[in-house]
Design a protein around this motif. Sequence first.
Motif, PDB file in Angstrom:
ATOM      1  N   ALA A 273     -35.041  33.313 -39.894  1.00 19.28           N
ATOM      2  CA  ALA A 273     -35.434  32.409 -40.916  1.00 19.28           C
ATOM      3  C   ALA A 273     -34.289  33.162 -41.676  1.00 19.28           C
ATOM      4  CB  ALA A 273     -37.063  33.014 -41.521  1.00 19.28           C
ATOM      5  N   PHE A 274     -34.265  34.358 -42.002  1.00 19.90           N
ATOM      6  CA  PHE A 274     -33.121  34.111 -41.997  1.00 19.90           C
ATOM      7  C   PHE A 274     -31.566  33.796 -41.819  1.00 19.90           C
ATOM      8  CE2 PHE A 274     -29.803  38.324 -43.717  1.00 19.90           C
ATOM      9  CZ  PHE A 274     -30.260  38.124 -44.929  1.00 19.90           C
TER      10      PHE A 274
ATOM     11  N   VAL B  33     -37.422  28.808 -38.205  1.00 18.35           N
ATOM     12  CA  VAL B  33     -38.575  29.287 -37.998  1.00 18.35           C
ATOM     13  C   VAL B  33     -38.870  28.094 -36.735  1.00 18.35           C
ATOM     14  CG1 VAL B  33     -40.682  29.844 -38.890  1.00 18.35           C
ATOM     15  CG2 VAL B  33     -39.095  30.359 -39.976  1.00 18.35           C
TER      16      VAL B  33
ATOM     17  N   TYR C  98     -40.391  35.385 -37.104  1.00 20.66           N
ATOM     18  CA  TYR C  98     -40.310  34.526 -37.652  1.00 20.66           C
ATOM     19  C   TYR C  98     -38.897  34.839 -38.355  1.00 20.66           C
ATOM     20  CZ  TYR C  98     -44.636  32.310 -36.649  1.00 20.66           C
ATOM     21  OH  TYR C  98     -45.565  31.716 -35.976  1.00 20.66           O
TER      22      TYR C  98
ATOM     23  N   THR D  49     -28.650  34.259 -51.601  1.00 18.75           N
ATOM     24  CA  THR D  49     -28.851  33.811 -49.940  1.00 18.75           C
ATOM     25  C   THR D  49     -29.628  35.030 -49.400  1.00 18.75           C
ATOM     26  OG1 THR D  49     -27.233  32.168 -49.918  1.00 18.75           O
ATOM     27  CG2 THR D  49     -27.942  33.216 -48.331  1.00 18.75           C
TER      28      THR D  49
ATOM     29  N   THR E 279     -38.371  34.809 -47.880  1.00 20.57           N
ATOM     30  CA  THR E 279     -38.237  33.468 -47.827  1.00 20.57           C
ATOM     31  C   THR E 279     -38.920  33.853 -46.341  1.00 20.57           C
ATOM     32  OG1 THR E 279     -37.489  32.105 -48.968  1.00 20.57           O
ATOM     33  CG2 THR E 279     -38.869  31.311 -46.443  1.00 20.57           C
ATOM     34  N   ALA E 280     -38.063  35.039 -45.759  1.00 18.18           N
ATOM     35  CA  ALA E 280     -38.155  35.112 -44.108  1.00 18.18           C
ATOM     36  C   ALA E 280     -39.389  36.064 -44.084  1.00 18.18           C
ATOM     37  CB  ALA E 280     -36.879  35.787 -43.218  1.00 18.18           C
TER      38      ALA E 280
ATOM     39  N   GLY F 224     -32.919  34.662 -48.953  1.00 17.57           N
ATOM     40  CA  GLY F 224     -33.240  34.813 -47.707  1.00 17.57           C
ATOM     41  C   GLY F 224     -34.260  35.635 -46.753  1.00 17.57           C
TER      42      GLY F 224
ATOM     43  N   ALA G 217     -34.163  28.147 -43.890  1.00 21.46           N
ATOM     44  CA  ALA G 217     -35.323  28.811 -43.245  1.00 21.46           C
ATOM     45  C   ALA G 217     -36.058  28.317 -42.540  1.00 21.46           C
ATOM     46  CB  ALA G 217     -35.859  30.164 -44.077  1.00 21.46           C
TER      47      ALA G 217
ATOM     48  N   ASN H 267     -34.978  27.445 -48.588  1.00 17.92           N
ATOM     49  CA  ASN H 267     -36.388  27.616 -48.233  1.00 17.92           C
ATOM     50  C   ASN H 267     -36.199  26.154 -46.764  1.00 17.92           C
ATOM     51  OD1 ASN H 267     -36.821  29.560 -49.657  1.00 17.92           O
ATOM     52  ND2 ASN H 267     -38.278  27.148 -50.951  1.00 17.92           N
TER      53      ASN H 267
ATOM     54  N   GLY I 252     -31.595  30.963 -40.567  1.00  9.90           N
ATOM     55  CA  GLY I 252     -31.137  29.627 -41.636  1.00  9.90           C
ATOM     56  C   GLY I 252     -31.173  29.590 -42.628  1.00  9.90           C
ATOM     57  N   ALA I 253     -31.774  30.257 -43.373  1.00 10.29           N
ATOM     58  CA  ALA I 253     -31.557  30.457 -45.360  1.00 10.29           C
ATOM     59  C   ALA I 253     -30.075  30.712 -44.972  1.00 10.29           C
ATOM     60  CB  ALA I 253     -32.263  31.472 -46.278  1.00 10.29           C
TER      61      ALA I 253
END
Length: 475
Positions: free
Chosen positions: A264-265, A245, A260, A386, A393-394, A390, A241, A238, A267-268
């Motif tokens: 975000a994906f 963002v 986003y 992941t 969360t994204a 991911g 992600a 989290n 980053g995860a």
Amino acid sequence: MTTTPHRDAAPPAPTPTAPPTTGRRVAAELLDLALAALPLAIGALVVDTLGDARGGGQADRIVFGTAAVLVAAAVLWWNRGLREGRTGQSFGKQWLGLVTRDTVTTAPVGARAALLRRGTETVTVKAAVHDGFAPRPADTSLSAMRRRRLLGLAVLAVLLVLVLLASIAVGARPMSFAEVYHALAVNDGAETDLIVHSLRIPRTLLALVVGIALGVAGALIQGHTRNPLADAGLLGINAGAAFMVVLAIYLFGVTTPAQYLWFAFAGAMLSSVVVFGFASIGNGRSSPLSLALAGAAVAFFLQAMIQTIVLLDQTSLDGYRFWVVGSVAGRGMDVFWQVLPFLIFGLVVAIAGTPSLNVLSLGDDVARSLGTNVVLTRVVGIAAITILTGAATAACGPIAFVGLIVPHIARAITGPDYRWLLPYAGLLGGVLLVLADVIGRIVVRPGELQVGIVLALVGAPFFIALVRRRKLVAL
């Protein structure tokens, strides 16, 4: 010569087989009825607050009224049927020390006879113990366990369908069932048709797949880390992600959920790789403890970076606040179709790794002695976690407590076998997230309460109970 007893002598003690008093039996029945009537009372209050004068609609009242009746029926069946039929005691009878038994065999009567009161009698606990009463043991045979698990999956599937229909029917704009049916069957461009197809169906489908992903990912995280309090935040997913963002808003000015998504994906994915790399430093093997410690360290570092950026830039703060609260509102079908392939692939990887995860739950040393490649199993598991977390969360932002609550509920039903635990966790996650979204639409009408906030209100008490009760946290 006979002697008469003194008039002040104490009366003889009652025998263990003395029947209970009528008042005691009536009080037990009233307690049981009160337990079943509680959902009806809550449902009546909710339906009353959803009147036309308060902005409610016909569909809203029917959905919540029907839900209250179904919950009351389920409580009655569990308490007066299953529980009393197997152990002889419902909630009320346990409270007042009474037992229901068969009038002929003095054994437990079973669920149907207990519910219908056929061939039963009520005695005190002392009388039941005196006559050798014993609760009916649960059938632990493989065939019985399989039947119960399949029945549970069928019940969850039906419940999920009902919750999905409720999500389409209930919203900030009150509708009748005729309008909902018209939107689903006709769809000629009316106002209600546009609301259903452009707003409610996309968020319902997104909540469904995200809930399934978070439920399965939560079960995998707790299994691989052997930590009963683990969720998506433990491995820094989290935080990774969220950092990407915020960085995308600050550097590139992205403003929509579809924009986003990919940041975000990414980053995860990067944070999970970093965590797994840090956890493997030293002996080249990642253990549950090293994964948890590395995840916490990466999460704290990224949170510090996020706070630095949002304090420097007001635009980044505004965009971050919109994303980080966790919501399925405002996302169209484009976001759903973008995350769907990742979620399907993640679920396939997760299901493929369940046999090895069952062996890994016995401990790394035992798993190696049985021929399991621990490193490969853990890499596959972290990859599935992941991808699922991911993508979820994204799409919707960090949604807490689903990955924490759902696996414990599923484990209480299925046991530790991940071949059954993952399907249960997925269905329960979908039901929980869609239901939380429906509740969020009506509690602050005409506005909406984001699903992340609703789940936090539900999850916080569960988390406290989880910490306090040791038997809940045993994996």
